[in-house]
Design a protein around this motif. Structure first.
Motif, mmCIF file in Angstrom:
data_model
loop_
_atom_site.group_PDB
_atom_site.id
_atom_site.type_symbol
_atom_site.label_atom_id
_atom_site.label_comp_id
_atom_site.label_asym_id
_atom_site.label_seq_id
_atom_site.Cartn_x
_atom_site.Cartn_y
_atom_site.Cartn_z
ATOM 1 N N LEU A 70 -1.246 -8.022 17.557
ATOM 2 C CA LEU A 70 -0.910 -6.509 17.218
ATOM 3 C C LEU A 70 0.650 -6.261 16.708
ATOM 4 O O LEU A 70 -0.092 -5.351 15.948
ATOM 5 N N LEU A 71 1.010 -6.157 17.525
ATOM 6 C CA LEU A 71 1.773 -5.649 17.083
ATOM 7 C C LEU A 71 2.902 -6.360 16.282
ATOM 8 O O LEU A 71 3.536 -5.724 15.236
ATOM 9 N N VAL A 72 2.741 -7.735 15.866
ATOM 10 C CA VAL A 72 3.509 -8.392 14.248
ATOM 11 C C VAL A 72 2.339 -6.965 13.163
ATOM 12 O O VAL A 72 2.625 -6.440 12.164
ATOM 13 N N GLN A 73 1.090 -6.913 13.788
ATOM 14 C CA GLN A 73 -0.224 -6.244 12.662
ATOM 15 C C GLN A 73 0.991 -4.742 12.255
ATOM 16 O O GLN A 73 0.960 -4.075 11.368
ATOM 17 N N LEU A 74 1.434 -4.433 13.650
ATOM 18 C CA LEU A 74 2.156 -2.649 13.435
ATOM 19 C C LEU A 74 3.281 -2.253 12.442
ATOM 20 O O LEU A 74 3.329 -1.948 11.628
ATOM 21 N N PHE A 75 4.038 -3.592 12.828
ATOM 22 C CA PHE A 75 5.487 -4.132 11.811
ATOM 23 C C PHE A 75 4.807 -4.372 10.704
ATOM 24 O O PHE A 75 5.403 -3.046 9.829
ATOM 25 N N LEU A 76 4.154 -4.637 10.085
ATOM 26 C CA LEU A 76 3.463 -5.306 8.967
ATOM 27 C C LEU A 76 3.541 -4.126 8.088
ATOM 28 O O LEU A 76 3.677 -4.345 7.076
ATOM 29 N N LEU A 77 2.229 -2.958 8.885
ATOM 30 C CA LEU A 77 2.078 -2.275 8.262
ATOM 31 C C LEU A 77 2.779 -0.670 7.798
ATOM 32 O O LEU A 77 2.962 -0.401 6.856
ATOM 33 N N TYR A 78 3.479 -0.848 9.008
ATOM 34 C CA TYR A 78 4.513 0.502 9.112
ATOM 35 C C TYR A 78 6.225 0.080 8.468
ATOM 36 O O TYR A 78 6.243 0.873 7.528
ATOM 37 N N TYR A 79 6.225 -1.092 8.302
ATOM 38 C CA TYR A 79 7.424 -1.357 7.487
ATOM 39 C C TYR A 79 7.327 -2.300 6.114
ATOM 40 O O TYR A 79 8.081 -2.588 5.512
ATOM 41 N N GLY A 80 6.188 -3.125 6.582
ATOM 42 C CA GLY A 80 6.248 -4.069 5.649
ATOM 43 C C GLY A 80 5.817 -3.233 4.465
ATOM 44 O O GLY A 80 6.012 -3.081 2.724
ATOM 45 N N LEU A 81 4.341 -1.891 4.161
ATOM 46 C CA LEU A 81 4.855 -1.221 2.774
ATOM 47 C C LEU A 81 5.703 -0.783 2.300
ATOM 48 O O LEU A 81 5.647 -1.121 0.434
ATOM 49 N N PRO A 82 6.178 0.030 2.968
ATOM 50 C CA PRO A 82 7.285 0.012 1.990
ATOM 51 C C PRO A 82 8.244 -0.280 1.291
ATOM 52 O O PRO A 82 8.396 0.006 0.538
ATOM 53 N N ILE A 83 8.227 -2.192 1.947
ATOM 54 C CA ILE A 83 9.484 -2.633 1.499
ATOM 55 C C ILE A 83 7.966 -3.649 0.536
ATOM 56 O O ILE A 83 9.220 -3.567 -0.548
ATOM 57 N N ILE A 84 7.296 -3.810 0.187
ATOM 58 C CA ILE A 84 6.647 -4.718 -0.512
ATOM 59 C C ILE A 84 5.982 -3.714 -1.489
ATOM 60 O O ILE A 84 5.900 -3.865 -2.554
ATOM 61 N N PHE A 85 5.681 -2.214 -0.997
ATOM 62 C CA PHE A 85 4.535 -1.921 -2.658
ATOM 63 C C PHE A 85 5.095 -0.138 -2.586
ATOM 64 O O PHE A 85 4.664 0.640 -3.498
ATOM 65 N N LYS A 86 7.025 -0.127 -1.976
ATOM 66 C CA LYS A 86 7.045 1.061 -2.063
ATOM 67 C C LYS A 86 6.385 1.812 -1.736
ATOM 68 O O LYS A 86 6.186 2.952 -2.513
ATOM 69 N N VAL A 87 5.263 2.217 -0.108
ATOM 70 C CA VAL A 87 4.619 2.865 -0.082
ATOM 71 C C VAL A 87 4.997 3.794 1.420
ATOM 72 O O VAL A 87 5.823 2.876 2.476
ATOM 73 N N ASP A 88 5.514 4.943 1.166
ATOM 74 C CA ASP A 88 6.433 5.775 2.200
ATOM 75 C C ASP A 88 4.615 5.713 3.141
ATOM 76 O O ASP A 88 3.728 5.615 2.894
ATOM 77 N N THR A 89 5.018 5.186 4.396
ATOM 78 C CA THR A 89 3.896 5.826 5.241
ATOM 79 C C THR A 89 4.469 6.314 6.793
ATOM 80 O O THR A 89 6.130 6.655 6.932
ATOM 81 N N VAL A 90 3.980 7.058 7.431
ATOM 82 C CA VAL A 90 3.689 7.561 8.528
ATOM 83 C C VAL A 90 3.162 7.573 9.698
ATOM 84 O O VAL A 90 1.884 5.991 9.731
ATOM 85 N N ALA A 91 4.113 6.868 10.833
ATOM 86 C CA ALA A 91 3.872 5.926 11.720
ATOM 87 C C ALA A 91 2.451 6.715 12.433
ATOM 88 O O ALA A 91 2.072 4.965 12.471
ATOM 89 N N TRP A 92 2.438 7.773 12.384
ATOM 90 C CA TRP A 92 0.875 7.507 13.617
ATOM 91 C C TRP A 92 0.059 7.080 12.896
ATOM 92 O O TRP A 92 -1.142 6.945 13.269
ATOM 93 N N ILE A 93 -0.304 7.079 11.576
ATOM 94 C CA ILE A 93 -1.273 7.120 11.057
ATOM 95 C C ILE A 93 -1.385 5.330 10.167
ATOM 96 O O ILE A 93 -2.543 5.027 10.569
ATOM 97 N N SER A 94 -0.117 5.250 10.184
ATOM 98 C CA SER A 94 0.054 3.251 10.270
ATOM 99 C C SER A 94 -0.424 3.261 11.673
ATOM 100 O O SER A 94 -1.271 2.130 11.452
ATOM 101 N N GLY A 95 -0.202 3.799 12.841
ATOM 102 C CA GLY A 95 -0.221 2.905 14.261
ATOM 103 C C GLY A 95 -1.807 2.989 14.803
ATOM 104 O O GLY A 95 -2.734 2.327 15.115
ATOM 105 N N VAL A 96 -2.887 4.042 14.034
ATOM 106 C CA VAL A 96 -4.263 3.838 14.028
ATOM 107 C C VAL A 96 -4.924 3.511 13.001
ATOM 108 O O VAL A 96 -5.605 2.928 14.020
#
Length: 225
Positions: A70-96
């Motif tokens: 799960l920890l890897v999935q969290l990092f990929l979702l929160y930190y990966g999306l802005p890098i790969i797809f230039k999508v702004d992420t919100v921490a709690w939304i990414s977490g949920v």
């Protein structure tokens, strides 16, 4: 060696912050669990689908989310999306979302197992009454399966509550993150860790008790007595 000083936990501001963080933990966990039920339902029926492509997608989903932490999935979702797809992420939304997608892979197996545990004669009986497959599932199979899901879903909810502490790694201020902030301010590490452990213990036992009450309410397991 400095002795423990639990008086810090008697200060109202510290109590207020910990309880507030506990509320956020409950909210994030509930939101993640609701999402996991939705995903789990889709994956469960996908596995049981007669369409090979749908079964393959469902199995691929399970393989990924059960095979990576799960920890890897969290990092990929929160930190990966802005890098790969230039999508702004919100921490709690990414977490949920991460909690829901991760838990959904396990919830799907609870749902699938409960549905497939219902005697095939129930489906045949429904079809003989003129119900379609979907109507039989909705009116006969699923209501019986839900009762059998209660215990394992309660366990999954408890696991998700504990896993929610990982949201602290992506800056979400839930119970564990709040404790770390207070530890940094006061240097009272063990005191706050004890407090957090007790709050998680109480919360998870309340969840377990509510699950047990639901089981008794619907007489789960009565057929085994």
């Amino acid at each position: 060696m400095e002795s423990l000083d639990f008086s810090v936990l008697a200060e109202w501001e510290n109590i207020r912050l910990l309880l507030q963080a506990l509320v956020y933990t409950v909210l994030y966990t509930c939101a993640g669990f609701i999402l996991s039920l939705f995903i789990g339902l889709l994956i469960a029926f996908g596995q049981m689908s007669k369409v090979k492509a749908i079964r393959f997608i469902s199995l691929a989903y399970l393989s990924w989310f059960r095979g990576t932490p799960l920890l890897v999935q969290l990092f990929l979702l929160y930190y990966g999306l802005p890098i790969i797809f230039k999508v702004d992420t919100v921490a709690w939304i990414s977490g949920v979302i991460a909690l829901g997608m991760y838990s959904g892979s396990y919830t799907s197996q609870v749902i699938r197992g409960a549905i497939q545990s219902i005697d095939k004669g129930q489906m045949e009986a429904g079809r003989s009454l003129g119900f379609s497959y979907a109507q039989t599932m909705r009116k006969i199979i699923v209501p019986q399966a839900v009762i059998r899901m209660l215990a394992p879903l309660t366990n999954e909810f408890i696991s998700l509550t504990k896993n929610s502490s990982l949201l602290s790694t992506i800056t979400v201020v839930e119970l564990f993150r709040q404790a770390n902030i207070m530890i940094a301010d006061t240097y009272k590490t063990m005191e706050f860790l004890f407090a957090v452990a007790i709050l998680y213990y109480l919360l998870n036992n309340v969840i377990g008790y509510l699950g047990l009450m639901l089981e008794k309410r619907f007489h789960t397991g009565d057929d085994l007595r």
